[in-house]
Design a protein around this motif. Structure first.
Motif, PDB file in Angstrom:
ATOM      1  N   LYS A   3      -5.539  -0.930   1.927  1.00 41.25           N
ATOM      2  CA  LYS A   3      -6.470  -0.637   3.018  1.00 41.25           C
ATOM      3  C   LYS A   3      -5.911   0.554   3.785  1.00 41.25           C
ATOM      4  O   LYS A   3      -4.797   0.513   4.287  1.00 41.25           O
ATOM      5  CB  LYS A   3      -6.648  -1.830   3.944  1.00 41.25           C
ATOM      6  N   LEU A   4      -6.706   1.614   3.851  1.00 42.09           N
ATOM      7  CA  LEU A   4      -6.345   2.813   4.589  1.00 42.09           C
ATOM      8  C   LEU A   4      -7.203   2.881   5.841  1.00 42.09           C
ATOM      9  O   LEU A   4      -8.337   2.401   5.840  1.00 42.09           O
ATOM     10  CB  LEU A   4      -6.576   4.057   3.727  1.00 42.09           C
ATOM     11  N   HIS A 107     -14.319  -2.622   0.393  1.00 45.73           N
ATOM     12  CA  HIS A 107     -15.134  -2.331   1.571  1.00 45.73           C
ATOM     13  C   HIS A 107     -14.742  -1.008   2.207  1.00 45.73           C
ATOM     14  O   HIS A 107     -13.597  -0.576   2.122  1.00 45.73           O
ATOM     15  CB  HIS A 107     -15.005  -3.451   2.605  1.00 45.73           C
ATOM     16  N   GLU A 108     -15.708  -0.408   2.844  1.00 43.45           N
ATOM     17  CA  GLU A 108     -15.533   0.754   3.692  1.00 43.45           C
ATOM     18  C   GLU A 108     -16.177   0.353   5.016  1.00 43.45           C
ATOM     19  O   GLU A 108     -17.363   0.026   5.045  1.00 43.45           O
ATOM     20  CB  GLU A 108     -16.258   1.939   3.065  1.00 43.45           C
ATOM     21  N   ASN A 109     -15.369   0.295   6.069  1.00 40.32           N
ATOM     22  CA  ASN A 109     -15.849  -0.195   7.358  1.00 40.32           C
ATOM     23  C   ASN A 109     -15.736   0.899   8.413  1.00 40.32           C
ATOM     24  O   ASN A 109     -14.718   1.585   8.479  1.00 40.32           O
ATOM     25  CB  ASN A 109     -15.028  -1.409   7.809  1.00 40.32           C
ATOM     26  N   GLU A 124     -12.116   2.396   7.891  1.00 40.49           N
ATOM     27  CA  GLU A 124     -11.160   1.609   7.113  1.00 40.49           C
ATOM     28  C   GLU A 124     -11.674   1.576   5.675  1.00 40.49           C
ATOM     29  O   GLU A 124     -12.829   1.216   5.445  1.00 40.49           O
ATOM     30  CB  GLU A 124     -11.058   0.193   7.648  1.00 40.49           C
ATOM     31  N   VAL A 125     -10.820   1.941   4.744  1.00 36.76           N
ATOM     32  CA  VAL A 125     -11.231   2.118   3.355  1.00 36.76           C
ATOM     33  C   VAL A 125     -10.312   1.317   2.437  1.00 36.76           C
ATOM     34  O   VAL A 125      -9.094   1.507   2.478  1.00 36.76           O
ATOM     35  CB  VAL A 125     -11.168   3.616   2.970  1.00 36.76           C
ATOM     36  N   ASP A 126     -10.888   0.434   1.627  1.00 37.06           N
ATOM     37  CA  ASP A 126     -10.132  -0.221   0.561  1.00 37.06           C
ATOM     38  C   ASP A 126     -10.111   0.742  -0.618  1.00 37.06           C
ATOM     39  O   ASP A 126     -11.155   1.312  -0.978  1.00 37.06           O
ATOM     40  CB  ASP A 126     -10.817  -1.515   0.112  1.00 37.06           C
ATOM     41  N   THR A 127      -8.944   0.913  -1.230  1.00 39.16           N
ATOM     42  CA  THR A 127      -8.869   1.823  -2.364  1.00 39.16           C
ATOM     43  C   THR A 127      -7.794   1.386  -3.348  1.00 39.16           C
ATOM     44  O   THR A 127      -6.884   0.637  -2.999  1.00 39.16           O
ATOM     45  CB  THR A 127      -8.595   3.270  -1.896  1.00 39.16           C
ATOM     46  N   ALA A 132      -5.521   7.038  -3.067  1.00 38.58           N
ATOM     47  CA  ALA A 132      -4.958   6.995  -1.718  1.00 38.58           C
ATOM     48  C   ALA A 132      -4.602   8.385  -1.189  1.00 38.58           C
ATOM     49  O   ALA A 132      -4.958   8.737  -0.061  1.00 38.58           O
ATOM     50  CB  ALA A 132      -3.743   6.076  -1.679  1.00 38.58           C
ATOM     51  N   SER A 133      -3.934   9.207  -1.957  1.00 41.32           N
ATOM     52  CA  SER A 133      -3.539  10.533  -1.451  1.00 41.32           C
ATOM     53  C   SER A 133      -4.763  11.422  -1.233  1.00 41.32           C
ATOM     54  O   SER A 133      -4.808  12.194  -0.272  1.00 41.32           O
ATOM     55  CB  SER A 133      -2.526  11.202  -2.376  1.00 41.32           C
TER      56      SER A 133
END
Length: 152
Positions: A3-4, A107-109, A124-127, A132-133
């Motif tokens: 999660k980013l 999810h992208e929130n 907030e981004v699940d990846t 990620a980079s």
């Protein structure tokens, strides 16, 4: 899955940031900040809870591709949750199989929090690790562009 999280302070009301980020009054505002990810980025579908929505663009080879998603939750001006359901390749939706299994359900929130000076917007981004980079480089630029749009 990681999660980013990316945050931007914007001198505009949460309602304005929400409207312009999603492109509700004018889809071009959505396309403008999303051009950071792909110059031809657009969306097809609705933002209401349960709606199917496609986040698409034209690739370098001229094919239509992107993400197939649904709106898991939408609390206008406060919170939007997008669930990724698949991908689009060459105009065809793919929602099953190894191309999507590793991140299907991610999810992208978006959170819109009122502050003394306007709005704190958080994405907030699940990846998966391989993106990620790219997201660490691109999301801050996209939110900078959103800030410019909202503060005009």
């Amino acid at each position: 899955m990681k999660k980013l999280s990316y945050t931007q302070e914007i001198s505009a009301s949460p309602e304005r940031v929400y409207d312009l980020m999603l492109g509700l009054s004018d889809k071009r505002t959505y396309e403008q900040w999303c051009a950071t990810f792909n110059p031809t980025s657009t969306r097809e579908g609705g933002w209401n809870t349960g709606d199917k929505i496609l986040f698409i663009g034209i690739s370098e080879d001229g094919s239509k591709g992107g993400m197939v998603a649904r709106i898991a939750e939408n609390d206008p001006g406060k919170y939007v949750s997008i669930e990724h359901c698949g991908i689009m390749e060459n105009g065809v939706e793919i929602t099953e199989g190894e191309k999507v299994d590793s991140w299907k359900g991610a999810h992208e929130n978006y959170r819109f929090e009122a502050t003394a000076n306007g709005t704190r917007v958080t994405a907030e981004v699940d990846t998966v690790d391989e993106y990620a980079s790219y997201f660490d480089e691109t999301w801050p630029k996209a939110l900078d562009e959103l800030k410019k749009i909202c503060e005009q």
